[in-house]
Design a protein around this motif. Structure first.
Motif, PDB file in Angstrom:
ATOM      1  N   MET A  76       0.801  -1.237   0.000  1.00  0.00           N
ATOM      2  CA  MET A  76       0.000   0.000   0.000  1.00  0.00           C
ATOM      3  C   MET A  76       0.829   1.281   0.000  1.00  0.00           C
ATOM      4  SD  MET A  76      -3.119  -1.010   2.571  1.00  0.00           S
ATOM      5  CE  MET A  76      -3.947   0.574   2.668  1.00  0.00           C
ATOM      6  N   HIS A  77       1.914   1.288   0.767  1.00  0.00           N
ATOM      7  CA  HIS A  77       2.739   2.502   0.871  1.00  0.00           C
ATOM      8  C   HIS A  77       3.401   2.854  -0.457  1.00  0.00           C
ATOM      9  CE1 HIS A  77       6.831   0.693   0.803  1.00  0.00           C
ATOM     10  NE2 HIS A  77       6.137  -0.381   1.111  1.00  0.00           N
ATOM     11  N   ALA A  78       3.578   1.861  -1.314  1.00  0.00           N
ATOM     12  CA  ALA A  78       4.285   2.089  -2.579  1.00  0.00           C
ATOM     13  C   ALA A  78       3.338   2.240  -3.765  1.00  0.00           C
ATOM     14  CB  ALA A  78       5.240   0.928  -2.848  1.00  0.00           C
ATOM     15  N   ALA A  79       2.082   1.837  -3.580  1.00  0.00           N
ATOM     16  CA  ALA A  79       1.134   1.855  -4.699  1.00  0.00           C
ATOM     17  C   ALA A  79       0.763   3.284  -5.064  1.00  0.00           C
ATOM     18  CB  ALA A  79      -0.112   1.069  -4.320  1.00  0.00           C
ATOM     19  N   MET A  80       0.483   3.493  -6.348  1.00  0.00           N
ATOM     20  CA  MET A  80       0.057   4.802  -6.815  1.00  0.00           C
ATOM     21  C   MET A  80      -1.432   4.925  -6.533  1.00  0.00           C
ATOM     22  SD  MET A  80       2.590   6.387  -7.986  1.00  0.00           S
ATOM     23  CE  MET A  80       1.824   7.727  -8.900  1.00  0.00           C
ATOM     24  N   GLY A  81      -1.893   6.120  -6.244  1.00  0.00           N
ATOM     25  CA  GLY A  81      -3.318   6.353  -6.070  1.00  0.00           C
ATOM     26  C   GLY A  81      -3.756   6.243  -4.620  1.00  0.00           C
ATOM     27  N   LYS A  82      -4.994   6.672  -4.392  1.00  0.00           N
ATOM     28  CA  LYS A  82      -5.558   6.640  -3.044  1.00  0.00           C
ATOM     29  C   LYS A  82      -5.948   5.211  -2.691  1.00  0.00           C
ATOM     30  CE  LYS A  82      -5.583  11.124  -2.391  1.00  0.00           C
ATOM     31  NZ  LYS A  82      -4.425  11.603  -1.616  1.00  0.00           N
ATOM     32  N   THR A  83      -5.581   4.788  -1.484  1.00  0.00           N
ATOM     33  CA  THR A  83      -5.914   3.425  -1.070  1.00  0.00           C
ATOM     34  C   THR A  83      -7.277   3.409  -0.380  1.00  0.00           C
ATOM     35  OG1 THR A  83      -4.630   3.794   0.938  1.00  0.00           O
ATOM     36  CG2 THR A  83      -3.517   2.665  -0.855  1.00  0.00           C
ATOM     37  N   ILE A  84      -8.037   2.338  -0.655  1.00  0.00           N
ATOM     38  CA  ILE A  84      -9.399   2.217  -0.135  1.00  0.00           C
ATOM     39  C   ILE A  84      -9.546   0.887   0.596  1.00  0.00           C
ATOM     40  CG2 ILE A  84     -11.851   2.256  -0.751  1.00  0.00           C
ATOM     41  CD1 ILE A  84     -11.024   3.396  -3.492  1.00  0.00           C
ATOM     42  N   ALA A  85     -10.075   0.945   1.810  1.00  0.00           N
ATOM     43  CA  ALA A  85     -10.303  -0.299   2.560  1.00  0.00           C
ATOM     44  C   ALA A  85     -11.596  -0.186   3.352  1.00  0.00           C
ATOM     45  CB  ALA A  85      -9.138  -0.548   3.518  1.00  0.00           C
ATOM     46  N   CYS A  86     -12.191  -1.318   3.693  1.00  0.00           N
ATOM     47  CA  CYS A  86     -13.372  -1.265   4.546  1.00  0.00           C
ATOM     48  C   CYS A  86     -12.912  -1.049   5.990  1.00  0.00           C
ATOM     49  CB  CYS A  86     -14.255  -2.492   4.360  1.00  0.00           C
ATOM     50  SG  CYS A  86     -13.797  -3.908   5.345  1.00  0.00           S
ATOM     51  N   GLU A  87     -13.850  -0.642   6.810  1.00  0.00           N
ATOM     52  CA  GLU A  87     -13.534  -0.256   8.188  1.00  0.00           C
ATOM     53  C   GLU A  87     -12.784  -1.343   8.961  1.00  0.00           C
ATOM     54  OE1 GLU A  87     -16.569   2.724  10.093  1.00  0.00           O
ATOM     55  OE2 GLU A  87     -16.919   0.713  10.837  1.00  0.00           O
ATOM     56  N   ILE A  88     -13.248  -2.592   8.829  1.00  0.00           N
ATOM     57  CA  ILE A  88     -12.622  -3.691   9.592  1.00  0.00           C
ATOM     58  C   ILE A  88     -11.181  -3.905   9.118  1.00  0.00           C
ATOM     59  CG2 ILE A  88     -12.999  -6.000  10.546  1.00  0.00           C
ATOM     60  CD1 ILE A  88     -15.765  -5.991   9.138  1.00  0.00           C
ATOM     61  N   THR A  89     -10.977  -3.836   7.808  1.00  0.00           N
ATOM     62  CA  THR A  89      -9.615  -3.970   7.263  1.00  0.00           C
ATOM     63  C   THR A  89      -8.729  -2.873   7.827  1.00  0.00           C
ATOM     64  OG1 THR A  89     -10.553  -4.760   5.167  1.00  0.00           O
ATOM     65  CG2 THR A  89      -8.251  -4.083   5.133  1.00  0.00           C
ATOM     66  N   ASN A  90      -9.261  -1.656   7.800  1.00  0.00           N
ATOM     67  CA  ASN A  90      -8.448  -0.519   8.224  1.00  0.00           C
ATOM     68  C   ASN A  90      -8.061  -0.586   9.701  1.00  0.00           C
ATOM     69  OD1 ASN A  90      -7.198   1.828   7.088  1.00  0.00           O
ATOM     70  ND2 ASN A  90      -8.481   3.016   8.488  1.00  0.00           N
ATOM     71  N   GLU A  91      -8.962  -1.094  10.526  1.00  0.00           N
ATOM     72  CA  GLU A  91      -8.646  -1.233  11.951  1.00  0.00           C
ATOM     73  C   GLU A  91      -7.450  -2.164  12.138  1.00  0.00           C
ATOM     74  OE1 GLU A  91      -9.749   0.580  14.523  1.00  0.00           O
ATOM     75  OE2 GLU A  91     -10.686   1.633  12.832  1.00  0.00           O
ATOM     76  N   GLN A  92      -7.436  -3.267  11.394  1.00  0.00           N
ATOM     77  CA  GLN A  92      -6.322  -4.215  11.499  1.00  0.00           C
ATOM     78  C   GLN A  92      -5.034  -3.642  10.897  1.00  0.00           C
ATOM     79  OE1 GLN A  92      -6.144  -6.816  13.344  1.00  0.00           O
ATOM     80  NE2 GLN A  92      -4.102  -7.493  12.675  1.00  0.00           N
ATOM     81  N   LEU A  93      -5.182  -2.829   9.844  1.00  0.00           N
ATOM     82  CA  LEU A  93      -3.995  -2.182   9.273  1.00  0.00           C
ATOM     83  C   LEU A  93      -3.362  -1.268  10.325  1.00  0.00           C
ATOM     84  CD1 LEU A  93      -5.273  -1.194   5.701  1.00  0.00           C
ATOM     85  CD2 LEU A  93      -3.584  -2.953   6.228  1.00  0.00           C
ATOM     86  N   LYS A  94      -4.230  -0.549  11.036  1.00  0.00           N
ATOM     87  CA  LYS A  94      -3.721   0.358  12.083  1.00  0.00           C
ATOM     88  C   LYS A  94      -2.985  -0.424  13.168  1.00  0.00           C
ATOM     89  CE  LYS A  94      -7.576   3.474  11.961  1.00  0.00           C
ATOM     90  NZ  LYS A  94      -8.631   3.974  12.859  1.00  0.00           N
ATOM     91  N   VAL A  95      -3.518  -1.590  13.526  1.00  0.00           N
ATOM     92  CA  VAL A  95      -2.845  -2.438  14.524  1.00  0.00           C
ATOM     93  C   VAL A  95      -1.457  -2.822  14.011  1.00  0.00           C
ATOM     94  CG1 VAL A  95      -2.889  -4.718  15.634  1.00  0.00           C
ATOM     95  CG2 VAL A  95      -4.988  -3.354  15.542  1.00  0.00           C
ATOM     96  N   MET A  96      -1.391  -3.216  12.732  1.00  0.00           N
ATOM     97  CA  MET A  96      -0.109  -3.694  12.173  1.00  0.00           C
ATOM     98  C   MET A  96       0.927  -2.579  12.001  1.00  0.00           C
ATOM     99  SD  MET A  96      -0.961  -6.750   9.492  1.00  0.00           S
ATOM    100  CE  MET A  96      -2.036  -5.800   8.424  1.00  0.00           C
ATOM    101  N   THR A  97       0.470  -1.324  11.900  1.00  0.00           N
ATOM    102  CA  THR A  97       1.457  -0.234  11.773  1.00  0.00           C
ATOM    103  C   THR A  97       2.325  -0.154  13.030  1.00  0.00           C
ATOM    104  OG1 THR A  97      -0.087   1.419  12.645  1.00  0.00           O
ATOM    105  CG2 THR A  97       0.032   1.228  10.244  1.00  0.00           C
ATOM    106  N   LYS A  98       1.809  -0.724  14.127  1.00  0.00           N
ATOM    107  CA  LYS A  98       2.578  -0.682  15.389  1.00  0.00           C
ATOM    108  C   LYS A  98       3.500  -1.897  15.558  1.00  0.00           C
ATOM    109  CE  LYS A  98      -0.869   2.092  17.788  1.00  0.00           C
ATOM    110  NZ  LYS A  98      -2.187   1.826  17.155  1.00  0.00           N
ATOM    111  N   TRP A  99       3.402  -2.854  14.672  1.00  0.00           N
ATOM    112  CA  TRP A  99       4.236  -4.057  14.779  1.00  0.00           C
ATOM    113  C   TRP A  99       5.717  -3.729  14.568  1.00  0.00           C
ATOM    114  CZ3 TRP A  99       1.542  -8.704  11.781  1.00  0.00           C
ATOM    115  CH2 TRP A  99       0.373  -9.067  12.483  1.00  0.00           C
ATOM    116  N   GLN A 100       6.548  -4.385  15.367  1.00  0.00           N
ATOM    117  CA  GLN A 100       8.002  -4.245  15.207  1.00  0.00           C
ATOM    118  C   GLN A 100       8.469  -5.334  14.250  1.00  0.00           C
ATOM    119  OE1 GLN A 100       9.948  -1.867  17.029  1.00  0.00           O
ATOM    120  NE2 GLN A 100       7.874  -1.092  17.433  1.00  0.00           N
TER     121      GLN A 100
END
Ligand SMILES: [Zn+2]
Length: 244
Positions: A76-100
């Protein structure tokens, strides 16, 4: 391997088993274009973008994510364009941004069940150094459904009940009679490989009621409507026999 043209408006890059790269889609409207899934890394996105440019197509304006699993979202960080996800997906993405991303942290996540062996093995194969792993939340977040007018072409994103994950989104293009289903057809690897017959039945119903000719699964070649339904019904039968 280059992009495969299905119609004037639908293209895809086939999945690669080596590091579990999923199939990526490209939907071309008159005004905007949309990429289906962001792939598992920057390298995967670059491969996709290079084949887009080789065909003189324009880079995507939007990227729709079918579910949170690493192989569909870590590009996602490298893809061109605006990224779109459903709410449940996005919540888990936010959790993973904190992963070491250290060997120790990764091993710990396997013990806690936050991550699974199959993903861990493939992440280690896809990435030379863990510093390259970058996870981002989506730019656009929706609940249940989202309809996007790409110009002469409508794309409908729909969060559906599926045995694979709670956040499974299918990408339907009614005018072209195609649907991208991500991994919605498979078992839940993050829940002891549970293949829930009730959820599978619901997903089969969703497909039966959807108008399309061709279906794009996340990890295999495109398949027509009759065959995917037939395949899923045989899977359903197998689970039910096993559970008897
Ligand atoms: Zn998945």
């Amino acid at each position: 391997m280059a992009l495969t043209k299905v119609t004037e408006k639908i293209y895809y890059l086939i999945n690669e088993k080596e590091t579990d790269r999923p199939l990526l889609g490209y939907i071309k409207g008159d005004k905007y274009s949309l990429m289906v899934d962001a792939g598992n890394s920057k390298n995967h996105v670059e491969k996709f973008n290079n084949s887009i440019e080789k065909l003189n197509l324009k880079l995507p304006d939007y990227v729709a994510i079918t579910h949170w699993h690493w192989d569909h979202s870590y590009g996602m960080h490298a893809a061109m364009g605006k990224t779109i996800a459903c709410e449940i997906t996005n919540e888990q993405l936010k959790v993973m941004t904190k992963w070491q991303w250290t060997d120790e942290a990764m091993k710990k996540r396997l013990l806690t069940g936050e991550d699974i062996e199959f993903a861990d093995t493939n992440i280690r194969k896809e990435y030379k150094t863990f510093q390259e792993i970058k996870i981002t939340a989506a730019d656009i977040v929706f609940k249940n459904n989202l309809e996007i007018d790409l110009g002469g072409l409508t794309v409908i994103l729909k969060n559906v009940i599926s045995p694979h994950s709670e956040d499974s989104v299918i990408v339907h293009v009614p005018e072209e009679k195609v649907v991208f289903i991500g991994d919605a057809y498979g078992m839940d690897y993050y829940n002891n490989c549970k293949y829930d017959p009730v959820k599978l039945e619901s997903f089969i119903n969703t497909l039966e009621n959807l108008e399309f000719n061709l279906c794009f699964p996340g990890h295999s070649s495109p398949i027509n409507k009759t065959d995917i339904i037939k395949f899923l019904k045989s899977q359903h039968k197998k689970i039910c026999v096993r559970n008897e």
